[in-house]
Scaffold this active site. Structure first.
Site, short mmCIF file in Angstrom:
data_model
loop_
_atom_site.label_atom_id
_atom_site.label_comp_id
_atom_site.label_asym_id
_atom_site.label_seq_id
_atom_site.Cartn_x
_atom_site.Cartn_y
_atom_site.Cartn_z
CG ASP A 321 -18.09 -44.19 -32.21
OD1 ASP A 321 -17.99 -43.01 -32.62
OD2 ASP A 321 -19.19 -44.71 -31.94
CD GLU A 324 -16.63 -37.53 -30.11
OE1 GLU A 324 -17.04 -38.29 -29.22
OE2 GLU A 324 -16.50 -37.87 -31.29
CG ASP A 436 -23.83 -40.50 -34.76
OD1 ASP A 436 -23.13 -41.30 -35.40
OD2 ASP A 436 -23.95 -40.54 -33.51
C1 GLC Z 1 -22.06 -43.53 -32.27
C2 GLC Z 1 -21.39 -43.65 -33.63
C3 GLC Z 1 -22.22 -44.54 -34.52
C4 GLC Z 1 -22.40 -45.90 -33.84
C5 GLC Z 1 -23.05 -45.72 -32.48
C6 GLC Z 1 -23.13 -47.02 -31.69
O1 GLC Z 1 -23.25 -42.84 -32.38
O2 GLC Z 1 -21.18 -42.41 -34.21
O3 GLC Z 1 -21.63 -44.69 -35.78
O4 GLC Z 1 -23.20 -46.72 -34.63
O5 GLC Z 1 -22.29 -44.81 -31.71
O6 GLC Z 1 -21.89 -47.55 -31.48
#
Ligand code: GLC
Length: 727
Positions: A321, A324, A436
């Site tokens: 995650d 970017e 998200d």
């Molecule tokens: C980011 C991710 C989401 C995750 C959050 C906390 O917003 O896109 O899926 O739950 O981080 O890790």
């Protein structure tokens, strides 16, 4: 000035300057012959010192497809899109950029062609927004590769694109099961509770995620032993129940003395650096962090080795995650904020002006372009490159580190590998989810459109956060989204911190029962989904396709909320609030309608082509099986692989002949590439008052355990003939 090289009969490369080698293309371009080319077909070119512009005059009826992870309609005309990977958690229609960068478009009109711009920093696609008839593509550089696919057919353009960039990722078969997540399940106890609840309530489940709170202080590759005292025990116990645990991994490494990842990274100079060659500092979840320099192969190897702590515990996949990379703030940005505050204070502004100065200053803190311009990567040959010039590659390179490492850590096992940010090429090794979203009905439509446009980019295994990530979800929304989710190859219910819980049992008894039937339906479709997925990869053809990719005609091009899931099934999800049905357009052929509630109830109706209003109560999903094509079902199970698939139900409307090539393999390894797979060739022939059925098995490695097939064959009047066959 461009140089031109022939890549295949229908694909040409136009090169300007010295493009950065992104890794998107799998072909070895070192031996291609270039010739000077003053022009690129179809386009007018305008260049200046800083940018290259490609201009195309569209015809009235031209449709533009592609551009992957972007908002707006499936036909991309009428909007501006920006490719510069960004962590924007509010996907409102005005947004130009999301997490991934997918500069591949298909022009479908009198003239048809495809275009892929292999350039890893900002590109703007103005598709008939500024001027309704013109496409203007701006690349902020003169060093770039442009691939032009000159084919008439959309599907051929995509085949050429895959020939260039590689075939889509194949997840393990269990990754087609249902998955549950939440930010966060805060303890081992909670994870076990949720997983067990699924089993208790007889709702199938294959995967549960642990979000950032399993870590110790959000330090990547650590575990909070107070709340997860026996993470490995949890992984093992849940594995016994057929449930895999998948952890989230974030790239930012917390700056903390004594923390091994920080110490190793610092010692070996594995982090991105600022203009003074000091490790670059930016804040993410753990507070101040350094970013690993994934553009360097030594760093990728080092990072990859860290995944061992998880694979040693029996973990079979990871969720990358924030790559970017997302930046919450940098020390520089905070300093600038203080300066702005001072300015707002001293200047003789009205209170309102002061407030807007402050608001403006705060708005510019996260993911600031100046911050991306302020750090550097050290490439393998020792040269430093500014991050901004290669920004869109960070997620790809982080995921490459994971993918390469998992090949060694889990030899010959297919991992479930997800990334948030992506660039072409990532589709070979992993996939992406849609980031998200919100618990908004409008975001169901976004999910439906993205399924189609991401499939064009090779992200076959994709899906949205089911039920919506941000905001509170109503039971009706979660039910309808769970139904749409049956047709998201990546099927995961996930929600954000402080939102209303949205696991199936969080509402009322009726909602729970509907959601159970819905998830079971997904498992009933497993043989079809897997077989179609594998055939799609083999054929280099999107697994999910818009209607206009299968049927000609003007109207088909306007339909964006119905799609083909594999080659036999058209899905028309209900995606609006309080609706008890929806309008559906049935193109070209006859269709066998199954307004599905559960596997066990199969009431089918035959429809001729045309427009219809199809009723669908809250528990029902409008599905349509294409004439002379077949749907393959099995009895649902609690998790993929719980039982061998020994019985199949073959359902279809046969007016002449239907042939289905059913595929299966071990679902876990890459042995299929060595020929370890089997086929059942199922053929149904319409005879005057009956159907002749025939099944041929080609399965030298004994991959197919089916021994009984139940046929449910409909004729055009809707009469059904049922036959059983032992094979
Ligand atoms: C980011 C991710 C989401 C995750 C959050 C906390 O917003 O896109 O899926 O739950 O981080 O890790």
């Amino acid at each position: 000035m461009f140089k031109k090289a022939q890549i295949s009969a229908q694909t040409h490369l136009y090169r300007s300057g010295e493009p950065f080698k992104t890794g998107a293309v799998i072909l070895d371009l070192s031996k291609v012959n270039f010739q000077d080319s003053p022009r690129i077909p179809y386009f007018e070119i305008e260049t200046n010192d800083k940018e290259t512009n490609l201009i195309y005059k569209m015809q009235k009826d031209d449709v533009v497809y592609g551009l992957g992870e972007t908002l707006g309609a499936l036909n991309k005309r009428g909007k501006i899109y920006q490719f510069y990977a960004t962590d924007d958690p509010l996907h409102t229609p005005d947004k130009k950029a999301l997490y991934g960068s997918h500069p591949f478009m298909i022009l479908d009109g009198e003239k048809s062609f495809g275009l892929f711009i292999d350039y890893p920093s900002e590109i703007i696609f103005d598709i008939g927004f500024t001027h309704k008839d013109y496409i203007k593509i701006t690349i902020f550089s003169k060093d770039l590769d442009i691939y032009l696919f000159e084919c008439d057919e959309k599907l051929t353009i995509i085949k050429e694109y895959f020939a260039l960039t590689g075939k889509p990722y194949i997840p393990p078969k269990w990754a087609f099961g249902f998955q549950q997540s939440r930010w966060s399940y805060f303890s081992e106890e909670e994870v076990r509770y949720v997983a067990n609840k699924y089993r208790e309530l007889d709702i199938p489940l294959d995967v549960i995620y642990t979000d950032i709170d399993y870590m110790d202080g959000y330090k990547v590759f650590t575990i909070n032993r107070e709340t997860f005292p026996n993470y490995e025990g949890m992984v093992k116990d849940l594995a016994q129940k057929g449930i895999k645990v998948i952890p989230i991994i974030d790239p930012g490494v917390k700056i903390e003395e004594g923390y091994h990842v920080y110490e190793e990274g610092k010692m070996n100079k594995y982090f991105c650096v600022d203009k003074n060659r000091e490790d670059f500092v930016a804040a993410v979840w753990p507070g101040l962090t350094h970013f690993p320099d994934f553009l360097n192969s030594d760093v990728r190897k080092w990072w990859g080795r860290q995944y061992k702590i998880f694979t040693d515990m029996g973990i079979k996949g990871v969720w990358n995650d924030m790559n970017e990379p997302s930046i919450f703030y940098t020390p520089t940005r905070v300093q600038k904020l203080f300066e702005s505050l001072e300015k707002a204070k001293v200047e003789e502004n009205e209170l309102g002006q002061k407030l807007s100065l402050i608001q403006e200053a705060i708005k510019n803190i996260p993911n600031n372009r100046e911050d991306y311009k302020s750090f550097y990567h050290k490439l393998d040959d020792g040269t430093l490159i500014n991050h901004d010039l290669v920004h869109n590659l960070y997620g790809l390179k982080m995921t490459e580190a994971a993918s390469e490492a998992l090949k060694t850590l889990l030899p010959n096992e297919r991992p479930l590998l997800l990334s948030r940010s992506s660039y072409p090429g990532l589709h070979r090794m992993a996939s992406i989810w849609m980031g998200d979203n919100m618990s908004w009905w409008e975001h169901m439509l976004v999910n439906i459109r993205l399924l189609q446009s991401l499939n064009m980019m090779g992200f076959f295994y994709t899906g949205a956060d089911i039920g919506g990530f941000g905001g509170d979800a109503s039971p009706e929304l979660v039910i309808r989204w769970m139904q749409l989710g049956v047709f998201n190859p990546f099927y995961r219910n996930h929600a954000a911190l402080n939102t209303r819980p949205q696991e199936p049992w969080q509402f009322d008894e009726e909602s729970l029962n509907i959601m159970r039937d819905t998830v079971r339906l997904r498992y009933a479709l497993l043989p079809y989904t897997y077989s179609e997925y594998m055939n799609s990869v083999k054929e280099s053809e999107p697994f999910i396709k818009p209607l206009s990719f299968v049927f000609d005609g003007k109207k088909e091009k306007d339909i964006e909320d119905q799609f083909m899931y594999g080659n036999s099934l058209m899905v028309a999800p209900v995606h609006e609030q309080n609706k008890k049905g929806r309008y559906v357009y049935l193109p070209d052929v006859k269709w066998l309608n199954w307004t599905a509630t559960k596997f066990e109830e199969r009431n089918m109706t035959v429809y001729k082509p045309g427009d219809y209003y199809i009723e669908a109560e809250l528990s029902q999903i409008p599905l349509f099986i294409k004439e002379n094509n077949l749907l393959v079902l099995t009895e649902p199970m609690n998790y993929v692989g719980e039982k061998e698939i020994t019985e199949l139900w073959i359902v279809g409307l046969v007016t002449s002949q239907a042939v289905y090539t059913y595929y299966d393999d071990d679902g876990l390894t890459y042995n299929f590439a060595k020929g370890e797979f089997g086929h059942l060739k199922i053929e149904i022939l319409k005879e005057s008052n009956d159907f002749k059925v025939q099944v041929e098995k080609e399965d030298p490695k004994n991959m197919i355990k089916v021994n009984k097939i139940h046929f449910e064959i409909y004729d055009e009047s809707g009469n059904v003939v049922k036959k059983d066959m032992i094979i």
